[in-house]
Design an enzyme around this catalytic site. Structure first.
Site, PDB file in Angstrom:
ATOM      1  N   ASN A 131     -11.275  29.190 -45.775  1.00  0.00           N
ATOM      2  CA  ASN A 131     -11.095  28.078 -46.715  1.00  0.00           C
ATOM      3  C   ASN A 131     -10.581  28.569 -48.065  1.00  0.00           C
ATOM      4  O   ASN A 131     -10.054  27.787 -48.844  1.00  0.00           O
ATOM      5  CB  ASN A 131     -12.414  27.327 -46.901  1.00  0.00           C
ATOM      6  CG  ASN A 131     -12.667  26.352 -45.767  1.00  0.00           C
ATOM      7  OD1 ASN A 131     -12.216  26.579 -44.640  1.00  0.00           O
ATOM      8  ND2 ASN A 131     -13.360  25.270 -46.057  1.00  0.00           N
ATOM      9  N   ASP A 146     -21.951  28.385 -44.053  1.00  0.00           N
ATOM     10  CA  ASP A 146     -20.932  27.346 -44.239  1.00  0.00           C
ATOM     11  C   ASP A 146     -19.537  27.859 -43.880  1.00  0.00           C
ATOM     12  O   ASP A 146     -19.278  29.063 -43.898  1.00  0.00           O
ATOM     13  CB  ASP A 146     -20.938  26.847 -45.688  1.00  0.00           C
ATOM     14  CG  ASP A 146     -20.744  27.973 -46.682  1.00  0.00           C
ATOM     15  OD1 ASP A 146     -21.344  29.064 -46.481  1.00  0.00           O
ATOM     16  OD2 ASP A 146     -19.992  27.793 -47.656  1.00  0.00           O
ATOM     17  N   GLU A 147     -18.675  26.925 -43.543  1.00  0.00           N
ATOM     18  CA  GLU A 147     -17.237  27.167 -43.419  1.00  0.00           C
ATOM     19  C   GLU A 147     -16.862  28.331 -42.500  1.00  0.00           C
ATOM     20  O   GLU A 147     -15.974  29.115 -42.821  1.00  0.00           O
ATOM     21  CB  GLU A 147     -16.612  27.389 -44.820  1.00  0.00           C
ATOM     22  CG  GLU A 147     -16.829  26.213 -45.749  1.00  0.00           C
ATOM     23  CD  GLU A 147     -16.114  26.373 -47.082  1.00  0.00           C
ATOM     24  OE1 GLU A 147     -15.509  25.395 -47.538  1.00  0.00           O
ATOM     25  OE2 GLU A 147     -16.162  27.478 -47.669  1.00  0.00           O
ATOM     26  N   LEU A 148     -17.534  28.426 -41.365  1.00  0.00           N
ATOM     27  CA  LEU A 148     -17.160  29.461 -40.415  1.00  0.00           C
ATOM     28  C   LEU A 148     -15.811  29.099 -39.793  1.00  0.00           C
ATOM     29  O   LEU A 148     -15.604  27.973 -39.346  1.00  0.00           O
ATOM     30  CB  LEU A 148     -18.239  29.571 -39.324  1.00  0.00           C
ATOM     31  CG  LEU A 148     -18.187  30.843 -38.487  1.00  0.00           C
ATOM     32  CD1 LEU A 148     -18.425  32.079 -39.351  1.00  0.00           C
ATOM     33  CD2 LEU A 148     -19.224  30.774 -37.368  1.00  0.00           C
ATOM     34  N   HIS A 201     -17.647  33.961 -45.475  1.00  0.00           N
ATOM     35  CA  HIS A 201     -17.743  34.299 -46.906  1.00  0.00           C
ATOM     36  C   HIS A 201     -18.164  35.749 -47.135  1.00  0.00           C
ATOM     37  O   HIS A 201     -18.914  36.048 -48.056  1.00  0.00           O
ATOM     38  CB  HIS A 201     -18.725  33.351 -47.605  1.00  0.00           C
ATOM     39  CG  HIS A 201     -18.189  31.951 -47.719  1.00  0.00           C
ATOM     40  ND1 HIS A 201     -17.420  31.539 -48.768  1.00  0.00           N
ATOM     41  CD2 HIS A 201     -18.288  30.895 -46.873  1.00  0.00           C
ATOM     42  CE1 HIS A 201     -17.076  30.251 -48.570  1.00  0.00           C
ATOM     43  NE2 HIS A 201     -17.581  29.852 -47.432  1.00  0.00           N
TER      44      HIS A 201
END
Lengths: 552, 552
Positions: free
Chosen positions: A293, A332-334, A268
């Site tokens: 994502n 999150d969401e690596l 992010h």
């Protein structure tokens, strides 16, 4: 008399405590009407921090300006017959308990959740003698003032309370009761954030989780790191200056709200590429769905020591802007594919003889240590403890569960204190279709829409042992801003987020049917105070508690 | 130069006609920049009705006040290099075609849909010579002015258009392009309705369908029938006076919008019981779900001749307030159980020797004849022709299809002209959970949320023969107000309702991916004009057409 008893019972079922929200945890109430005297005054006994003084002033203003008609047919016309016999309240005295040291509300609010003291005792006699509010802290006094401010209705110029005498002994079930706002996908002006903080304080929420930057934009001006916003914000007008931040932090603090900033890393972070392309792997890689994502792709080169040091320094600089003990580092969401195509990351890994997971661990140690050196407690999204082999101490780390409430148990089993933020209960943005383009029949990934009833029915300790249950700090609603902005902020958040405010203050086991009339009250009062809450039902139903129940 | 060509191709794909919405049906455009001269003026040739003069003034104001930066990275900074060489436009001349009689826009707009003439021709040269707009009617001129107002962007004080020279020859695919608002479940102040009419006009919608009263409240003050609102409105402040109505009708008319009122009968009339209990069967019967689709139960005693006459007179009075040729009499969701428990209705039926269906037929004849006597065309919801044996002439009746788009074919097969209003495509309120109480896990009955992409992909003539296709007058989005109010009006309706505006103007076969950048443009321009549209995507995506497509 039988009929009256029936009416009273009906009222008791549907309005357990007039219209208090969140419902106090200890309360006794009578059935007498009490008027507010025209010369009513709130007096603070003892030394008064400025923000407590301001809270008293705000409460006084609400008492005269709310002018909320009671939500019954006639809007209180039926109450007027009791006005002649009702006594008038002319005074509320507020004071700290003996031995307590008066500190600013903000100081009390900015303590670690476990150290916040919000309990208070409020007594409102019906005989015209003075009301009293006591607490151990100014923060507790603020909570009591908030409760006091919810007692009053207006009919034809008379301000009055029902159900007096009233004694409330109240304290929250959970110390962390939050709301998260994403100001990176869409920018929110300072005024919108302040209005949201006001609304939060009216339902005793105490934690603003500010997801301030993300891959799409970097609106935070950080002293020493000003290039990030200068090049990464949407525009010069869509940035938060240090002055904006200190204003917001002070505004929140005075309302009993701590501000936890989130600088989401190492994913992010594509917006950092605008000023530091050398720190970002796979910036703008396509197709974006393979490498992130959400568009645009781009993550910190976490295997590069220079990047770890840069982020550690960045975190250190940001700690100077936010007095909170909590600091969210994201996690999150690596996306691993992003690193597979990034030659510099592959070279760094090879040189150091590390796997990506090992590099992530080193990155996390370096950046978290910078926070700990400043006395902060890192907060991470669940993947950091459930999907990665990162060494995090259970003592010094807090975990936000977001992917699913099903994952709460696993986080608790690992011994981490946790915050409920599960998409299947608390995401306010779900259910409005896909926002990505060229996806005509696409759904929102977190379908369906999360109703207030659904969140309100959540059990914070479902499937947890008694020991694990103690790890639950509380929870929060969240607004991600792919499909939201200042235009729909109020009606998307309110009164829905009030449901978690009551859940985590009053505690679980709540009843949706009984709550609805009080939630209407919250909603209408908010509107009188300038927050544009959405309609929960036709006004016909709002004025007739229970009449629109499916079973009625 | 190759690169430039590629960029131009990209622009051509994603911005087929700059940012015009709805897309004109005939257009040729160049690639030159044109500036708006500081002394730019719109001149009307020939006699000018007041509302056309006002439309010109509004257009002039938009040109100076919109100040919309183009939705690309840099917000038009890349366009500035073309300013020096660009010519300036100092004049737009608008005129009616030879032989046309200048009438007020309102007069043209209030004709029957089939008689509305909205075509126009707009020419904007790039060489600095004057632009021209011609049409057969003032209504057509208004549409052309609206198009002209969408051409312009602002960068650093320069107002400019791209893609000139431009020639547009435009006319709508369908004559009925509407929006329905329910002001009975929740009251909407006049200002909210006017703002909605403004927004409608900007995307060339021409029909405001005003579902003004219902079972929950009766906010319409009708001369001669003032007790209905006096006792049936939510309050004295939640009513539409005759002056309010004439203001709204005039405001709409001046913007090319006809106002079709709906007095829903014989169901949805419980609010009439407040003033005329003798006319209503099963008022407030419980459990409400047995006797009505929504609380409170209560329907007109349609078998009572006095009731038929009363409603006929009521309709006649309402026709005086609305100049539209169309008048919706409703007819949806009639509940037979309500009549089964109503002794007076049963007595009336017995006395007349009629079945309920026969009585409904008589009621409908009486009330519709009152409208026809005033030159009105009754409009009904689909049940009146699909579920009941009511004698309705195909010539004199229009049908709104709402339950499902699957029912369009059946209505067309019966030979009725129809309006698309199907819940599975055009209901704006779906997908936010249940609003009835004591139903914690309840869904919205018309789940899921209807995205703009879904409505935009609708085929108005699916499964219809060529002859049946000719019966399609157009369609509309609809906002029912159980869970909506002034607080979420703008962001719930806009820009979503713009999707049907383009569908029914430009015609079907549209491309969602290509439309998105233009829809962002609509959305941002609306905000500049004071309508709080919801965000469709993060601003990062809005500034990079195509970059957030799933396929990018």
């Amino acid at each position: 008399m039988k009929l009256f008893a029936l009416v009273a019972l009906f009222a008791a079922v549907y309005q357990p405590v007039a219209a208090l929200w969140p419902q106090p945890r200890g309360l006794t109430a009578g059935a007498s009407t009490l008027k507010l005297a025209s010369n009513f005054q709130i007096t603070v006994s003892g030394s008064t921090p400025t923000d407590l003084h301001d809270a008293v002033t705000r409460t006084q203003q609400f008492l005269t300006k709310d002018k909320l008609g009671r939500l019954v047919v006639g809007r209180g016309s039926g109450d007027a017959k009791n006005f002649a016999a009702a006594k008038s309240l002319s005074k509320l005295t507020i004071s700290l308990e003996k031995g307590a040291t008066p500190q600013p509300i903000a100081t009390e609010a900015q303590k670690a959740p476990e150290d916040r003291v919000e309990e208070y005792t409020l007594t409102v006699p019906s005989d015209g003698s003075g009301a009293t509010l006591t607490a151990k802290t100014t923060l507790g006094l603020l909570r009591g003032l908030t409760t006091f401010g919810q007692l009053w209705y207006d009919y034809d110029g008379t301000t009055y309370a029902l159900e007096t005498p009233l004694t409330i002994k109240d304290s929250p079930a959970y110390p962390y009761r939050g709301f998260m706002l994403d100001t990176a996908r869409t920018f929110f002006p300072v005024a919108d954030i302040k209005r949201t903080l006001d609304a939060m304080s009216w339902v005793k929420l105490n934690q603003f989780h500010w997801h301030i930057v993300d891959s799409q934009s970097f609106p935070l001006q950080i002293p020493g790191f000003t290039d990030l916003a200068a090049k990464g914000a949407y525009s010069a007008y869509q940035q938060y200056s240090p002055k904006d931040v200190s204003d917001i932090v002070a505004y929140a603090g005075a309302r009993g709200i701590d501000v936890m900033v989130e600088i989401d890393t190492p994913g992010h972070t594509s917006a950092i590429a605008s000023s530091h392309p050398e720190y970002i792997a796979c910036p703008g890689a396509t197709p974006w769905a393979t490498y992130a994502n959400e568009p645009p792709a781009g993550q910190l080169r976490l295997a590069d020591d220079n990047v770890s040091k840069y982020i550690a320094n960045l975190f250190t600089a940001v700690t100077q802007m936010f007095p909170s003990k909590l600091f969210s580092t994201g996690g999150d969401e690596l996306n691993t594919k992003c690193y597979e195509i990034d030659a510099p990351t592959q070279a760094s890994l090879k040189k150091a003889g590390k796997t990506l997971e090992q590099a992530l661990d080193s990155f996390t140690q370096t950046t978290h240590n910078a926070l700990k050196a400043k006395g902060k407690t890192p907060v991470v999204w669940e993947e950091m403890v459930l999907s990665h082999n990162v060494t995090l101490s259970t003592k010094d780390t807090r975990v936000l569960v977001w992917i699913s409430s099903d994952n709460v148990k696993a986080v608790a089993e690992k011994g981490y204190k946790l915050i409920h933020a599960a998409s299947d209960y608390f995401y306010l943005d779900c259910g409005h279709g896909a926002w990505v383009g060229a996806f005509p029949n696409g759904n929102s990934w977190c379908d369906p829409f999360k109703t207030w009833q659904h969140a309100y029915s959540f059990n914070p300790t479902a499937n947890l042992t008694a020991a694990e249950s103690k790890l639950v700090l509380g929870g929060q609603h969240l607004l991600w801003a792919e499909q939201s902005g200042p235009e729909n902020l109020d009606d998307t958040v309110w009164p829905r987020a009030a449901s978690s405010a009551e859940l985590f203050w009053t505690g679980p086991g709540l009843n949706v049917s009984a709550a609805l009339p009080r939630l209407h009250d919250v909603s209408y009062r908010f509107r009188h105070r300038g927050v544009k809450t959405i309609s929960l039902q036709p006004e016909w139903c709002a004025l007739r508690p229970g009449a629109c129940d499916l079973t009625a």
